[in-house]
Every structure is written in C-alpha cells, then in structure tokens.
Enzyme design. Sequence first.
Site, PDB file in Angstrom:
ATOM      1  N   ARG A 212       0.778  -1.292   0.169  1.00 27.58           N
ATOM      2  CA  ARG A 212       0.060  -0.011  -0.076  1.00 27.58           C
ATOM      3  C   ARG A 212       0.875   1.412   0.009  1.00 27.58           C
ATOM      4  O   ARG A 212       2.282   1.223   0.292  1.00 27.58           O
ATOM      5  CB  ARG A 212      -0.913  -0.031   1.267  1.00 27.58           C
ATOM      6  CG  ARG A 212      -2.168  -1.037   1.218  1.00 27.58           C
ATOM      7  CD  ARG A 212      -2.614  -1.066   2.703  1.00 27.58           C
ATOM      8  NE  ARG A 212      -2.067  -1.937   3.610  1.00 27.58           N
ATOM      9  CZ  ARG A 212      -2.411  -1.952   4.818  1.00 27.58           C
ATOM     10  NH1 ARG A 212      -3.457  -1.419   5.117  1.00 27.58           N
ATOM     11  NH2 ARG A 212      -1.503  -2.553   5.787  1.00 27.58           N
TER      12      ARG A 212
ATOM     13  N   GLU B 184      -5.566   4.507  13.754  1.00 26.35           N
ATOM     14  CA  GLU B 184      -6.613   3.405  14.380  1.00 26.35           C
ATOM     15  C   GLU B 184      -7.354   4.168  15.747  1.00 26.35           C
ATOM     16  O   GLU B 184      -8.314   3.558  16.172  1.00 26.35           O
ATOM     17  CB  GLU B 184      -5.983   2.181  14.946  1.00 26.35           C
ATOM     18  CG  GLU B 184      -5.033   2.054  16.047  1.00 26.35           C
ATOM     19  CD  GLU B 184      -3.669   2.665  15.600  1.00 26.35           C
ATOM     20  OE1 GLU B 184      -3.446   3.305  14.554  1.00 26.35           O
ATOM     21  OE2 GLU B 184      -2.520   2.473  16.592  1.00 26.35           O
TER      22      GLU B 184
ATOM     23  N   TYR C  29      -0.977   4.357  10.595  1.00 26.98           N
ATOM     24  CA  TYR C  29      -1.254   3.525  11.862  1.00 26.98           C
ATOM     25  C   TYR C  29      -0.006   3.204  12.705  1.00 26.98           C
ATOM     26  O   TYR C  29       1.139   3.036  12.263  1.00 26.98           O
ATOM     27  CB  TYR C  29      -1.461   2.023  11.172  1.00 26.98           C
ATOM     28  CG  TYR C  29      -2.782   1.761  10.483  1.00 26.98           C
ATOM     29  CD1 TYR C  29      -4.108   2.228  11.191  1.00 26.98           C
ATOM     30  CD2 TYR C  29      -2.850   1.821   8.925  1.00 26.98           C
ATOM     31  CE1 TYR C  29      -5.157   1.872  10.509  1.00 26.98           C
ATOM     32  CE2 TYR C  29      -4.101   1.608   8.508  1.00 26.98           C
ATOM     33  CZ  TYR C  29      -5.333   1.948   9.083  1.00 26.98           C
ATOM     34  OH  TYR C  29      -6.488   1.772   8.563  1.00 26.98           O
TER      35      TYR C  29
ATOM     36  N   LYS D 230       1.797   1.887   7.464  1.00 24.82           N
ATOM     37  CA  LYS D 230       2.186   0.967   8.529  1.00 24.82           C
ATOM     38  C   LYS D 230       3.044   1.636   9.688  1.00 24.82           C
ATOM     39  O   LYS D 230       3.643   2.792   9.273  1.00 24.82           O
ATOM     40  CB  LYS D 230       2.848  -0.251   8.139  1.00 24.82           C
ATOM     41  CG  LYS D 230       1.922  -1.266   7.229  1.00 24.82           C
ATOM     42  CD  LYS D 230       0.863  -1.733   8.099  1.00 24.82           C
ATOM     43  CE  LYS D 230       0.856  -2.259   9.315  1.00 24.82           C
ATOM     44  NZ  LYS D 230      -0.403  -2.739  10.050  1.00 24.82           N
TER      45      LYS D 230
ATOM     46  N   HIS E  80      -0.720   1.378  16.317  1.00 25.78           N
ATOM     47  CA  HIS E  80      -0.765  -0.149  16.999  1.00 25.78           C
ATOM     48  C   HIS E  80       0.371  -0.032  18.174  1.00 25.78           C
ATOM     49  O   HIS E  80       1.134  -0.989  18.251  1.00 25.78           O
ATOM     50  CB  HIS E  80      -0.712  -1.449  16.380  1.00 25.78           C
ATOM     51  CG  HIS E  80      -1.588  -1.125  15.196  1.00 25.78           C
ATOM     52  ND1 HIS E  80      -2.938  -1.174  15.306  1.00 25.78           N
ATOM     53  CD2 HIS E  80      -1.451  -1.000  13.776  1.00 25.78           C
ATOM     54  CE1 HIS E  80      -3.649  -1.343  14.179  1.00 25.78           C
ATOM     55  NE2 HIS E  80      -2.680  -1.165  13.335  1.00 25.78           N
TER      56      HIS E  80
ATOM     57  N   ASN F  51      -0.425  -7.073   8.818  1.00 25.65           N
ATOM     58  CA  ASN F  51      -0.806  -6.084   7.520  1.00 25.65           C
ATOM     59  C   ASN F  51      -1.675  -7.023   6.516  1.00 25.65           C
ATOM     60  O   ASN F  51      -1.016  -6.788   5.392  1.00 25.65           O
ATOM     61  CB  ASN F  51       0.324  -5.315   7.188  1.00 25.65           C
ATOM     62  CG  ASN F  51       1.563  -6.344   6.529  1.00 25.65           C
ATOM     63  OD1 ASN F  51       1.440  -7.430   6.892  1.00 25.65           O
ATOM     64  ND2 ASN F  51       2.339  -5.719   5.663  1.00 25.65           N
TER      65      ASN F  51
ATOM     66  N   ASP G 141      -2.536  -7.173  15.306  1.00 21.80           N
ATOM     67  CA  ASP G 141      -1.781  -5.628  15.325  1.00 21.80           C
ATOM     68  C   ASP G 141      -2.206  -5.158  16.724  1.00 21.80           C
ATOM     69  O   ASP G 141      -1.349  -4.223  17.107  1.00 21.80           O
ATOM     70  CB  ASP G 141      -2.612  -5.036  14.049  1.00 21.80           C
ATOM     71  CG  ASP G 141      -3.938  -4.641  14.271  1.00 21.80           C
ATOM     72  OD1 ASP G 141      -4.606  -5.257  14.930  1.00 21.80           O
ATOM     73  OD2 ASP G 141      -4.405  -3.966  13.367  1.00 21.80           O
TER      74      ASP G 141
HETATM   75  N1  LIG Z   1      -4.184  -7.669  10.922  1.00 21.27           N
HETATM   76  C1  LIG Z   1      -4.889  -6.881  10.054  1.00 21.27           C
HETATM   77  O1  LIG Z   1      -4.132  -6.680   9.043  1.00 21.27           O
HETATM   78  C2  LIG Z   1      -5.666  -5.956  10.598  1.00 21.27           C
HETATM   79  C3  LIG Z   1      -6.366  -5.833  11.944  1.00 21.27           C
HETATM   80  N2  LIG Z   1      -7.263  -5.095  12.157  1.00 21.27           N
HETATM   81  C4  LIG Z   1      -7.683  -5.348  13.533  1.00 21.27           C
HETATM   82  O2  LIG Z   1      -8.786  -6.117  13.969  1.00 21.27           O
HETATM   83  C5  LIG Z   1      -9.188  -5.740  15.074  1.00 21.27           C
HETATM   84  C6  LIG Z   1     -10.965  -5.679  15.090  1.00 21.27           C
HETATM   85  O3  LIG Z   1     -11.134  -4.210  14.271  1.00 21.27           O
HETATM   86  P1  LIG Z   1     -12.401  -3.711  14.097  1.00 21.27           P
HETATM   87  O4  LIG Z   1     -13.451  -4.962  13.821  1.00 21.27           O
HETATM   88  O5  LIG Z   1     -12.497  -2.614  13.257  1.00 21.27           O
HETATM   89  O6  LIG Z   1     -12.981  -3.182  15.723  1.00 21.27           O
HETATM   90  P2  LIG Z   1     -14.510  -2.983  16.124  1.00 21.27           P
HETATM   91  O7  LIG Z   1     -14.296  -1.702  17.277  1.00 21.27           O
HETATM   92  O8  LIG Z   1     -15.372  -2.474  14.903  1.00 21.27           O
HETATM   93  O9  LIG Z   1     -15.044  -4.219  16.753  1.00 21.27           O
HETATM   94  C7  LIG Z   1     -14.624  -4.878  17.651  1.00 21.27           C
HETATM   95  C8  LIG Z   1     -15.852  -5.707  18.466  1.00 21.27           C
HETATM   96  O10 LIG Z   1     -15.069  -6.514  19.532  1.00 21.27           O
HETATM   97  C9  LIG Z   1     -16.065  -6.720  20.175  1.00 21.27           C
HETATM   98  N3  LIG Z   1     -15.383  -6.878  21.724  1.00 21.27           N
HETATM   99  C10 LIG Z   1     -14.437  -6.623  22.445  1.00 21.27           C
HETATM  100  N4  LIG Z   1     -14.122  -7.214  23.511  1.00 21.27           N
HETATM  101  C11 LIG Z   1     -14.789  -8.269  23.468  1.00 21.27           C
HETATM  102  C12 LIG Z   1     -14.896  -9.611  24.149  1.00 21.27           C
HETATM  103  N5  LIG Z   1     -14.071  -9.658  25.422  1.00 21.27           N
HETATM  104  N6  LIG Z   1     -15.515 -10.558  23.679  1.00 21.27           N
HETATM  105  C13 LIG Z   1     -16.491 -10.369  22.404  1.00 21.27           C
HETATM  106  N7  LIG Z   1     -16.302  -9.341  21.709  1.00 21.27           N
HETATM  107  C14 LIG Z   1     -15.555  -8.350  22.149  1.00 21.27           C
HETATM  108  C15 LIG Z   1     -16.617  -5.260  20.548  1.00 21.27           C
HETATM  109  O11 LIG Z   1     -17.861  -5.258  21.008  1.00 21.27           O
HETATM  110  C16 LIG Z   1     -16.726  -4.873  18.845  1.00 21.27           C
HETATM  111  O12 LIG Z   1     -18.041  -5.375  18.534  1.00 21.27           O
HETATM  112  C17 LIG Z   1      -8.487  -4.643  15.582  1.00 21.27           C
HETATM  113  O13 LIG Z   1      -7.466  -4.845  16.520  1.00 21.27           O
HETATM  114  C18 LIG Z   1      -8.053  -3.820  14.489  1.00 21.27           C
HETATM  115  O14 LIG Z   1      -6.706  -3.090  14.698  1.00 21.27           O
HETATM  116  C19 LIG Z   1      -7.828  -4.440  11.269  1.00 21.27           C
HETATM  117  C20 LIG Z   1      -7.452  -4.109   9.964  1.00 21.27           C
HETATM  118  C21 LIG Z   1      -6.506  -5.050   9.443  1.00 21.27           C
HETATM  119  C1  LIG Z   2      -5.177  -1.724  10.300  1.00 24.11           C
HETATM  120  C2  LIG Z   2      -3.957  -2.288  10.007  1.00 24.11           C
HETATM  121  O1  LIG Z   2      -3.070  -2.766  10.752  1.00 24.11           O
HETATM  122  C3  LIG Z   2      -3.537  -2.332   8.747  1.00 24.11           C
HETATM  123  O2  LIG Z   2      -4.383  -2.042   7.766  1.00 24.11           O
HETATM  124  O3  LIG Z   2      -2.449  -2.895   8.394  1.00 24.11           O
END
Ligand SMILES: NC(=O)C1=CN([C@@H]2O[C@H](COP(=O)(O)OP(=O)(O)OC[C@H]3O[C@@H](n4cnc5c(N)ncnc54)[C@H](O)[C@@H]3O)[C@@H](O)[C@H]2O)C=CC1
Ligand SMILES: CC(=O)C(=O)O
Length: 371
Positions: A15, A118, A94, A75, A96, A300, A270
Amino acid sequence: MRVGCPKEIKNHEYRVGLTPGSVREYVAHGHEVLVETGAGAGIGADDNAYRAAGATIAKTAADVFAKSDMIVKVKEPQPNEWVQLRDGQILYTYLHLAPDPEQTKGLLASGVTAVAYETVTDERGGLPLLAPMSEVAGRLSIQAGATALQKANGGRGVLLGGVPGVLPGKVTVLGGGVVGLHAAKMAAGLGADVTIIDRSIPRLRQLDDIFGGRVHTRYSTVEALEEECFSADIVVGAVLIPGAAAPKLVTREMLSGMKKGSVLVDVAIDQGGCFETSHATTHADPTYEVDGVIHYCVANMPGAVPVTSAHALNNATLHHGLQLADKGLKALVDDHHLRNGLNVHKGKITNRAVAEALGYEMVEPKAVLAA
Ligand SMILES: NC(=O)C1=CN([C@@H]2O[C@H](COP(=O)(O)OP(=O)(O)OC[C@H]3O[C@@H](n4cnc5c(N)ncnc54)[C@H](O)[C@@H]3O)[C@@H](O)[C@H]2O)C=CC1
Ligand SMILES: CC(=O)C(=O)O
Ligand SMILES: [Mg+2]
C-alpha cells in the site's frame, strides 16, 4: 506545508500513504508533496503519475523524512524509520503502540507528534480510519482461513460451503465489529455455518437484523467461547478495545479442545492478538501450527490487496490529513475526534489505553497541545 510520503518497507506491504488522487488534493490546498521514488509501484502508480498529480519525486526515503513537515504512511514506522523522525514533525499513520514497546520508545525519543489512524474517532462512536482496512481484513480473513484449511496446507481438509449431501464447514467469529461483520458476510456467502460472538448485546441485535437469521449470534462467555471454538473449522479473532492490547479470549489450554487441522485467523494481532498462542507473522510466511491448530497472524493483511486497500485507506484518511496540513497542530486543537488520534507528542504518551498497556503516565492531549 511540505507533506512527505515514503515507500512502505514492511514485509510484503504494497500500500501507499498517498495515492496520486490524494496528492492532487494536497497540492490544490497549496501544499508541496514529496513522494519517494517507487512509492506507488504496488498499486500501479509510477513516478510519472505522481509528477502529473503535482508531486516532487525524492530519490530516497531519507530525503522524504529530512525535508517533510508531515509524513503520511500506512504501517507503523520500522526501526530505521523512527530514528529519522523529529520534534516538530507530524507523523500520520497506523501505529498500534499498545503491543509494541520498542516502537513506542522510538517515537517518544524522536519528539515527533504521532497521530494514529486507529484511534481517530467519529460522531457515531466508530473508528473511521480503521474501518476500511477492517472491512478488507475481515473479508480476507475467510480467504486466508479457507486456504489454510486445505489439506495440502496443513488444514483438516474441509470445504467451507460443503456440497449437497455434506454439511458445510463451521466458522466462529470472535468480535462482531467491522472485521467480524465482513468476515461473517464472506463466510455466509460461501455457504459456511457462521456464529458471531460479541460482548455487546446491542451489536448482536444489529447483526441479527443484518443477517436475517442466516448467521447465529452468541453473547461472549467462556462457555460460549469454548463451545463455538471447539466445534469450529475456522475461528476469526476480531475483538478490539480501542488503543488497548487485545484481550486473550482463547487460551493455550483451550487449543487442546479444538479440532486438529482447524484454523485460527487472528486479525486482532496488530493489537497483540486475541489468542494466547498468537504471534505476528508476515505475508511471506503467514502460518504456523500449535497443538495441531493452524495459526494465521499477519498484522498487515490489507497489504496483500493494495489496489483495493490503498484507495479505501486514502478515502478515509484524506480529510483529516488535509486538516493537519492546512492547520498544523491547530487541527488537533479544533477537532476532538482527530485529537483522539494523538498517541505521542513531544516525548509524552497522550492515549490512555496505550499508556495503561505499557505502563507510562498519560498526559491529556489538550494539555500537551496547549504547552
Ligand atoms: N491484521 C490486520 O491486518 C488488521 C487488523 N485489524 C484489527 O482488527 C481488530 C478488530 O477491528 P474492528 O473490527 O475494526 O473493531 P471494532 O471496534 O469494529 O469491533 C470490535 C468488536 O469486538 C467486540 N469485543 C471487544 N471485547 C470483546 C470480548 N471480550 N468478547 C467479545 N467481543 C468483544 C466489541 O464489542 C466490538 O463489537 C482490531 O485490532 C484492528 O486493529 C484491522 C484491520 C487490519
Ligand atoms: C489496520 C492495519 O493494521 C492495517 O491495515 O495494516
Ligand atoms: Mg509457516
């Protein structure tokens, strides 16, 4: 202001912080834009496309870091990037930080003003600069999980949709936010049997309405987690407490109750990951196995589909980026949603969840900006 965009250097990160379309907007606002040569190669935008949009091309990242008042990235800065940041410069990307003490130390030592995509908020209680990448990662999580589930890749050899006469695979989604919704859409679209677990009952109500009964919802308890993980072929980790380290919902012990060859896709990696056995992996080597359970923990994920992701990210970051370029730190003073994105300023941590996770004192953003 001079706005700089270096080429991303994280493993298989294609990206780019500024697309040529975004560059045109900054230039129209009277800013100079400095883009590292090749920064847009991963999305098919060559240096000439950036020149046509009004950018100047820099030969090296060092040039971009040295000459820019604000750095726009994707990133979190890598070690050889954070040493090039300085007091008086804005970093917009971002971060994190909660699971990353080394980067945090580096940013604090640099004196930079770091705004984390974020933790920027909106008036609906959402995270508008995280959401587009959560949409991408949620959708990708099922592609990644389905691939890992194939026998030749170490999985138990289940087709998510099943076939007539044979039951479909089972997908459990932990956290029904943006990632969870999009993972569930893809899994349901493939014909899988899908359950979403969340601790927010209002959110479970919304999801039930969205899916009209096609997807099951369950309130988050240890009992529900065990039942839904032990019977799953794929578990997607998608919980978030904004800014904070992710809660470990699936313990090491629970793994032994899971099916051999089942797959954990920890999108929340992340923020440190929501499975105790998760550690960050890269697109080059995305999976590993613990107790016969395949783990996919790429931090990522959207970097794998940069053409879609870079444009979706720029759509979300452009408005606040222009505010920062137009007004400098005053943009943070004027807009409390953007100010919620401020994580580090002149050697201080300004985000409560980050400070708590890493044991730093938290200083109110308003106070440091007024100083
Ligand atoms: N690995 C990657 O490339 C990427 C990672 N992410 C990550 O994904 C994760 C989720 O992001 P979003 O969906 O945008 O967040 P969000 O805030 O939209 O959703 C998180 C959900 O988790 C729930 N939650 C929190 N604690 C909980 C628990 N103990 N039990 C059950 N549910 C619980 C909340 O109620 C909420 O509905 C974040 O850490 C974000 O940074 C996002 C984009 C890319
Ligand atoms: C949110 C994040 O970690 C990504 O887009 O790479
Ligand atoms: Mg591997």
